[in-house]
Motif scaffolding. Structure first.
Motif, PDB file in Angstrom:
ATOM      1  N   ASN A 155      39.245  37.868  40.575  1.00 50.29           N
ATOM      2  CA  ASN A 155      39.790  37.837  41.938  1.00 50.29           C
ATOM      3  C   ASN A 155      39.644  36.486  42.621  1.00 50.29           C
ATOM      4  OD1 ASN A 155      40.325  40.637  41.729  1.00 50.29           O
ATOM      5  ND2 ASN A 155      38.212  41.103  42.305  1.00 50.29           N
ATOM      6  N   SER A 202      33.451  36.438  40.998  1.00 49.69           N
ATOM      7  CA  SER A 202      34.518  37.187  40.334  1.00 49.69           C
ATOM      8  C   SER A 202      35.635  36.211  39.976  1.00 49.69           C
ATOM      9  CB  SER A 202      35.062  38.297  41.237  1.00 49.69           C
ATOM     10  OG  SER A 202      36.209  38.896  40.647  1.00 49.69           O
ATOM     11  N   THR A 224      36.903  35.182  43.814  1.00 55.74           N
ATOM     12  CA  THR A 224      36.122  35.409  45.027  1.00 55.74           C
ATOM     13  C   THR A 224      34.641  35.216  44.747  1.00 55.74           C
ATOM     14  OG1 THR A 224      35.959  37.779  44.555  1.00 55.74           O
ATOM     15  CG2 THR A 224      37.774  37.045  45.990  1.00 55.74           C
TER      16      THR A 224
END
Length: 220
Positions: free
Chosen positions: A92, A89, A94
């Protein structure tokens, strides 16, 4: 590379193509392109851009789709030799790692496949209006699966794939805008923020099916 083969080229090779029965083939080891996937049993539709490296056994998929009327976006990197899959991601910053316990499946026609038909998609009336393809069918006993695949006669490029098991139902994949080669080798390197992700261990989530890996995503 242009996928549509002009009729003039097909005409030059028509005698050879008709005289010789098509044989199972392997796609180019490096490809990028786009695909749409329909997963009827789960009412799932996916449109994706993928990068494919058969030599390094790596696949990168950036997908968007609809699952039971819910839209989603996914970015997945599958490293089969390392037996790990990253769900990335950038929004984000992440990463999520999953153990990838499934063998790499190259883009190819199995040697035991049966030739169903050789046809022209489109028309042979004028140059550039048709594409010569071969349709193959077969079974995968160890997965209790059956398939039907269509590849181009020249270049062995995938056009469509139908895959069925009792668990999944029919999965239909269509391929287009294919280019032979890799435009950006960085596609197969996890972003820096993935370095902070913990190593995969036996307690982590495991992906054991190739199509599950391609379609794996969190609930939305």
């Amino acid at each position: 590379m242009h996928l549509l083969i002009s009729f003039s080229v097909c005409l030059l090779l028509a005698v050879t193509a008709v005289a010789q029965k098509p044989h199972p083939c392997k796609s180019p080891p490096l490809m990028v392109g786009r695909a749409s996937v329909m997963y009827p049993k789960g009412q799932l539709f996916i449109y994706e851009r993928f990068s494919y490296d058969a030599w390094g056994q790596r696949i990168r998929v950036r997908a968007q789709g609809v699952d039971h009327d819910h839209p989603f976006h996914e970015d997945v990197l599958m490293l089969f030799r390392e037996r790990v899959m990253y769900e990335i991601s950038y929004r984000n910053h992440t990463c999520k790692k999953r153990a990838l316990k499934v063998r790499f499946q190259p883009s190819e026609i199995p040697q035991n496949a049966t030739l169903q038909a050789q046809v022209i998609i489109g028309s042979s009336s004028r140059p550039g209006q048709g594409l010569l393809v071969n349709n193959w069918i077969g079974d995968i006993p160890e997965q209790q699966a059956k398939y039907s695949m269509t590849f181009t006669e020249f270049g062995c490029l995938p056009i469509t794939s139908l895959y069925h098991t009792d668990q999944t139902g029919w999965i239909l994949s269509s391929f287009f805008d294919l280019v032979v080669g890799i435009e950006d080798p960085q596609e197969f390197i996890p972003p820096k923020f993935c370095d902070k992700t913990k190593p995969v261990d036996e307690g982590d989530e495991v992906v054991t099916d190739f199509f599950e890996a391609l379609l794996k995503k969190d609930d939305h």
